[in-house]
Design a protein around this motif. Structure first.
Motif, PDB file in Angstrom:
ATOM      1  N   UNK A 294       0.823  -1.212   0.000  1.00 42.47           N
ATOM      2  CA  UNK A 294       0.000   0.000   0.000  1.00 42.47           C
ATOM      3  C   UNK A 294       0.858   1.264   0.000  1.00 42.47           C
ATOM      4  N   UNK A 295       2.006   1.217   0.678  1.00 38.37           N
ATOM      5  CA  UNK A 295       2.889   2.386   0.695  1.00 38.37           C
ATOM      6  C   UNK A 295       3.387   2.736  -0.696  1.00 38.37           C
ATOM      7  N   UNK A 296       3.762   1.714  -1.468  1.00 40.19           N
ATOM      8  CA  UNK A 296       4.213   1.959  -2.841  1.00 40.19           C
ATOM      9  C   UNK A 296       3.064   2.479  -3.702  1.00 40.19           C
ATOM     10  N   UNK A 297       1.880   1.890  -3.533  1.00 42.52           N
ATOM     11  CA  UNK A 297       0.741   2.306  -4.337  1.00 42.52           C
ATOM     12  C   UNK A 297       0.307   3.734  -4.014  1.00 42.52           C
ATOM     13  N   UNK A 298       0.483   4.134  -2.755  1.00 43.38           N
ATOM     14  CA  UNK A 298       0.128   5.501  -2.368  1.00 43.38           C
ATOM     15  C   UNK A 298       0.871   6.517  -3.220  1.00 43.38           C
ATOM     16  N   UNK A 414      15.948  -4.129  -9.369  1.00 44.98           N
ATOM     17  CA  UNK A 414      14.552  -4.035  -9.807  1.00 44.98           C
ATOM     18  C   UNK A 414      14.039  -2.609  -9.660  1.00 44.98           C
ATOM     19  N   UNK A 415      14.443  -1.946  -8.591  1.00 43.19           N
ATOM     20  CA  UNK A 415      14.019  -0.557  -8.390  1.00 43.19           C
ATOM     21  C   UNK A 415      14.601   0.344  -9.474  1.00 43.19           C
ATOM     22  N   UNK A 416      15.842   0.064  -9.912  1.00 45.32           N
ATOM     23  CA  UNK A 416      16.422   0.842 -11.006  1.00 45.32           C
ATOM     24  C   UNK A 416      15.597   0.671 -12.287  1.00 45.32           C
ATOM     25  N   UNK A 417      15.172  -0.575 -12.558  1.00 45.63           N
ATOM     26  CA  UNK A 417      14.301  -0.816 -13.714  1.00 45.63           C
ATOM     27  C   UNK A 417      12.959  -0.103 -13.540  1.00 45.63           C
ATOM     28  N   UNK A 418      12.458  -0.103 -12.310  1.00 42.80           N
ATOM     29  CA  UNK A 418      11.185   0.563 -12.024  1.00 42.80           C
ATOM     30  C   UNK A 418      11.279   2.062 -12.289  1.00 42.80           C
ATOM     31  N   UNK A 419      12.377   2.663 -11.902  1.00 40.83           N
ATOM     32  CA  UNK A 419      12.571   4.098 -12.137  1.00 40.83           C
ATOM     33  C   UNK A 419      12.545   4.408 -13.621  1.00 40.83           C
ATOM     34  N   UNK A 420      13.204   3.562 -14.425  1.00 42.21           N
ATOM     35  CA  UNK A 420      13.207   3.776 -15.876  1.00 42.21           C
ATOM     36  C   UNK A 420      11.807   3.595 -16.462  1.00 42.21           C
ATOM     37  N   UNK A 433       3.418  -2.015 -12.508  1.00 45.19           N
ATOM     38  CA  UNK A 433       2.789  -2.812 -11.448  1.00 45.19           C
ATOM     39  C   UNK A 433       3.553  -4.111 -11.217  1.00 45.19           C
ATOM     40  N   UNK A 434       4.025  -4.731 -12.294  1.00 42.85           N
ATOM     41  CA  UNK A 434       4.781  -5.965 -12.146  1.00 42.85           C
ATOM     42  C   UNK A 434       6.081  -5.761 -11.380  1.00 42.85           C
ATOM     43  N   UNK A 435       6.824  -4.728 -11.737  1.00 44.87           N
ATOM     44  CA  UNK A 435       8.085  -4.449 -11.046  1.00 44.87           C
ATOM     45  C   UNK A 435       7.841  -4.049  -9.594  1.00 44.87           C
ATOM     46  N   UNK A 436       6.770  -3.283  -9.354  1.00 45.22           N
ATOM     47  CA  UNK A 436       6.436  -2.911  -7.970  1.00 45.22           C
ATOM     48  C   UNK A 436       6.118  -4.147  -7.152  1.00 45.22           C
ATOM     49  N   UNK A 437       5.358  -5.072  -7.734  1.00 48.38           N
ATOM     50  CA  UNK A 437       5.049  -6.315  -7.042  1.00 48.38           C
ATOM     51  C   UNK A 437       6.295  -7.127  -6.739  1.00 48.38           C
ATOM     52  N   UNK A 462      10.280   6.535  -3.831  1.00 45.79           N
ATOM     53  CA  UNK A 462      10.950   7.576  -4.601  1.00 45.79           C
ATOM     54  C   UNK A 462      10.770   7.348  -6.097  1.00 45.79           C
ATOM     55  N   UNK A 463      10.865   6.093  -6.522  1.00 48.18           N
ATOM     56  CA  UNK A 463      10.734   5.788  -7.943  1.00 48.18           C
ATOM     57  C   UNK A 463       9.320   6.027  -8.456  1.00 48.18           C
TER      58      UNK A 463
END
Length: 740
Positions: A294-298, A414-420, A433-437, A462-463
């Protein structure tokens, strides 16, 4: 003496807590004509209540050293002394100077409700301690669940029952009657106390099977344990206030939404301190997954200001509050140290309030306290059963640490990929959503390393939006005041916007030759544009115009030669945008306009009678309803400031509240004619708007309609009860379909 008066003590705690949280919104409602409805007013009130609660718990702790019967006598005396301040009415303090609201608002609440709130706030710990003194009492901590159930009921009862049904005078009288009943219950409870020393530690153990805290009169409580109690109490308290600010600033500035975070915060205690531990244990087991998910989704949803973001934020608060309060309950001391436990817990709550309501607005230009508190919660949530999965797989500690380190490295990649992925244009929501999961799963695998778990959550947030917020902060295009958070956004070379949270506050075009063109809610086809455009033909020569609410100063460019203009603005920060040249409407169109800083209703009451030929009220902060500017008393202030033939324009555009019935009732009560202009179909840079025009003489409205080629509609003046300072409720006028 009755054998086991559990029901008596439960009823006393329930009533005290009910009154305590019924009075909070009631006093805030009383203060509305002087303070307005900014979210920080509610946070300031909460800070005062938390401080008074801390004082009440400290008093209960100090009183616990005395014999029980003497405690009862003293407490009844304190309740009777506080009763001398009844009935509750707003303290008569001098008005606050601009910029001093952060200190003046708490002082007003303290002077208004301080003695009563202090006396009642001691109820919960005192009643539990008195109950624990009985040989057959059992665990007294379960009564705290009843306390918070009463608090929740009081908080919800106000907007649903008290405010819609009773004027403030009746509300105050009903509260005084409840207070009298509370004193009687305390007297009866005091008479059941045994003639024994204050320390209940000698009481026999509870019946077999009853959940109790270990009862050791000499139980050691060190600094580390106290620090844990402080943190477990401070984070949910701070998160409750930051969620309120976050929701009303960045998501939906809907007034009734303000009580939801506090209500869920109180309800969390009822679950966490209940004798039956099923629900509390369920939240504790899944807390890490809820926090990182939930924190990431916020952060991902907040940029859109959607209702989904509001729901996710509220669910996150509730999950964190239940989990951390459950951990707090599990670490509780023996009943002999009960008042110390509640004293530290109250100090933690007050600490969270100070950090969120006082320190954060002074140091942060955005609601940075909100994501920081979410990360703090991640560091404190109970560890789930699967946290030691490496040991269950038979891995020795060295190999287990190696596997965790590899997982952490994968998570960072994975977070680096998420940022991109977030930065890509167009964005792939499925990939994000997949990378966040995946980050969430990795976080749960390393949750045993609390710092690693918190780090992954912080970097994911942050991402998913935090970096964008940080770039705006570093650019200097955002500012924060007591009344809101403002952000300048340049839309290429086309326009410059000012946003209050995620709500548009004003637009200035940047194309050459169009810089002074009226935009947003103030276009020439809007109600206020139709009233100001004719100039001398409608208002006469040398008209005096008053505008309540400056915004970016768009209306200034309707000024015509010979007219005198005055702007009323409550927030000096808003004025700075016009004076610094970031928006040039005022400097170029009305450089000599008079600027009055302060609450418009108070300042207009000081103006000479009959000053203005036209008065426009546009003091909305996002979709928050300034009730104190729409009551009968406010309308009378405006009419006094208006010339006999003057026009009153009121902006009532709102996504969630239909304000037309309230204005119709105001017109009826004051003998005014009223029409409404809904500017349908407006296209960017214009915004659909709704303005009400009122006048004493119907001929003035006929002239307004004749002056412009636009449709005005008559207002039905029979649909609603009139709002007054003593009575106003938005509940009947909520547009519920907007929430579907």
């Amino acid at each position: 003496m009755t054998r086991n008066p559990r029901m008596l003590f439960t009823a006393t705690i329930l009533l005290g807590s009910f009154l305590l949280f019924l009075v909070q919104p009631m006093v805030a409602r009383m203060a509305l004509p002087r303070l307005g409805g900014a979210p920080n007013v509610w946070n300031s009130a909460m800070l005062v209540y938390q401080a008074l609660l801390l004082g009440g718990y400290a008093y209960a702790h100090a009183l616990g050293r005395l014999p029980l019967r003497r405690q009862a006598m003293i407490h009844v005396g304190v309740l009777l002394m506080a009763a001398l301040t009844l009935p509750i009415s707003l303290a008569n303090l001098p008005a606050s100077g601009p910029g001093n609201e952060v200190l003046w608002v708490p002082l007003l609440f303290l002077a208004t409700i301080g003695p009563l709130f202090f006396a009642v706030s001691a109820q919960a710990p005192l009643m539990q301690r008195w109950f624990a003194a009985r040989p057959d009492a059992g665990d007294p901590y379960a009564l705290y669940a009843a306390s918070n159930l009463g608090s929740f009921a009081g908080l919800i009862a106000y907007p649903l029952l008290a405010e819609p049904l009773l004027p403030l005078g009746w509300q105050s009288g009903a509260w005084a009657a409840g207070y009298a009943a509370l004193i009687l219950l305390v007297i009866v409870a005091g008479r059941t106390l045994p003639r024994a020393p204050a320390d209940p530690a000698a009481a026999p153990a509870a019946p077999t099977g009853a959940p109790t805290a270990p009862d050791d009169a000499k139980e050691a409580i060190g600094a580390k344990r106290i620090a844990l109690w402080l943190a477990l109490a401070a984070v949910p308290s701070g998160l409750m206030l930051s969620t309120t600010t976050y929701l009303t600033t960045d998501i939906v500035a809907m007034p009734l939404l303000w009580v939801i975070p506090l209500g869920l915060y109180l309800l969390s205690f009822t679950i966490s301190f209940a004798e039956r531990r099923g629900a509390a244990n369920l939240f504790s087991r899944h807390a890490p997954a809820l926090v990182i998910g939930l924190g990431s989704m916020t952060m991902l949803l907040s940029a859109n200001g959607s209702m989904a973001a509001a729901i996710v934020s509220i669910l996150l608060l509730f999950a964190v509050a239940v989990a951390l309060h459950a951990r707090l309950y599990e670490s509780r001391p023996a009943p002999s140290r009960l008042t110390l436990f509640y004293l530290v817990m109250s100090a933690g709550g007050a600490l969270g309030g100070v950090l969120t309501a006082l320190i954060a607005p002074a140091f942060f230009d955005w609601t940075w306290e909100h994501p920081l508190l979410i990360v703090a919660a991640a560091l404190l949530v109970p560890l789930p059963p699967y946290a030691r999965w490496t040991e269950r797989l038979g891995l020795d500690p060295r190999r287990g640490r190696l596997v965790m380190a590899v997982l952490l490295a994968v998570g960072l990649g994975t977070i680096a990929l998420l940022s991109n992925a977030v930065a890509d244009t167009p964005r792939s929501d499925g990939l994000i959503l997949g990378l966040t999961g995946l980050v969430a799963v990795i976080g749960l695998l390393v949750v045993r390393w609390r710092l690693a778990f918190g780090l992954l959550l912080a970097l994911a947030m942050l991402s998913l939006g935090g970096m964008d917020a940080m770039r705006v902060s570093l650019s200097g295009d955002r500012s924060r005041s007591y009344f809101g958070i403002y952000t300048i956004r340049d839309i290429g070379s086309e326009s410059r916007n000012l946003a209050h949270g995620t709500t548009l506050h004003g637009i200035q075009l940047r194309e050459p030759g169009r810089e002074l063109e009226p935009t947003s809610y103030y276009g020439r086809s809007s109600g206020v544009g139709l009233a100001l455009s004719p100039g001398e033909r409608l208002l006469g020569p040398n008209a005096n115009v008053g505008i309540v609410g400056l915004g970016v100063g768009t209306l200034a460019c309707y000024r015509q030669p010979g007219q005198s203009w005055t702007f009323y603005e409550i927030d000096p920060e808003v004025l700075s945008y016009s004076r610094s040249g970031k928006f040039t409407f005022v400097n170029r169109c009305a450089p000599d306009a008079r600027m009055v800083i302060g609450d418009a209703r108070i300042e207009l009451a000081k103006a000479p009678a009959g000053t203005y030929d036209l008065l426009a009220i546009d003091a909305f902060s996002s979709d928050a309803v300034p009730l104190h500017l729409l009551t009968d008393e406010a309308i009378k202030v405006y009419l006094r400031a208006l010339d006999r033939d003057g026009l009153l324009l009121i902006h009532i555009s709102n996504r969630f509240i239909d304000l037309e019935p309230a204005l119709g009732a105001a017109a009826r009560a004051n003998g005014l004619s009223a029409i409404v202009r809904l500017d349908r179909g407006a296209k960017s840079p214009l915004t659909e708007s709704q303005w009400v025009a009122m006048a004493r003489d119907p001929a003035r409205l006929e002239a307004l309609q004749a002056a412009g080629d636009a449709e005005w509609d008559a207002i039905d003046t029979s649909r609603s009860r009139q709002w007054t300072d003593d009575y106003a409720s938005i509940l009947p006028d909520i547009i519920w379909s907007k929430f579907l």
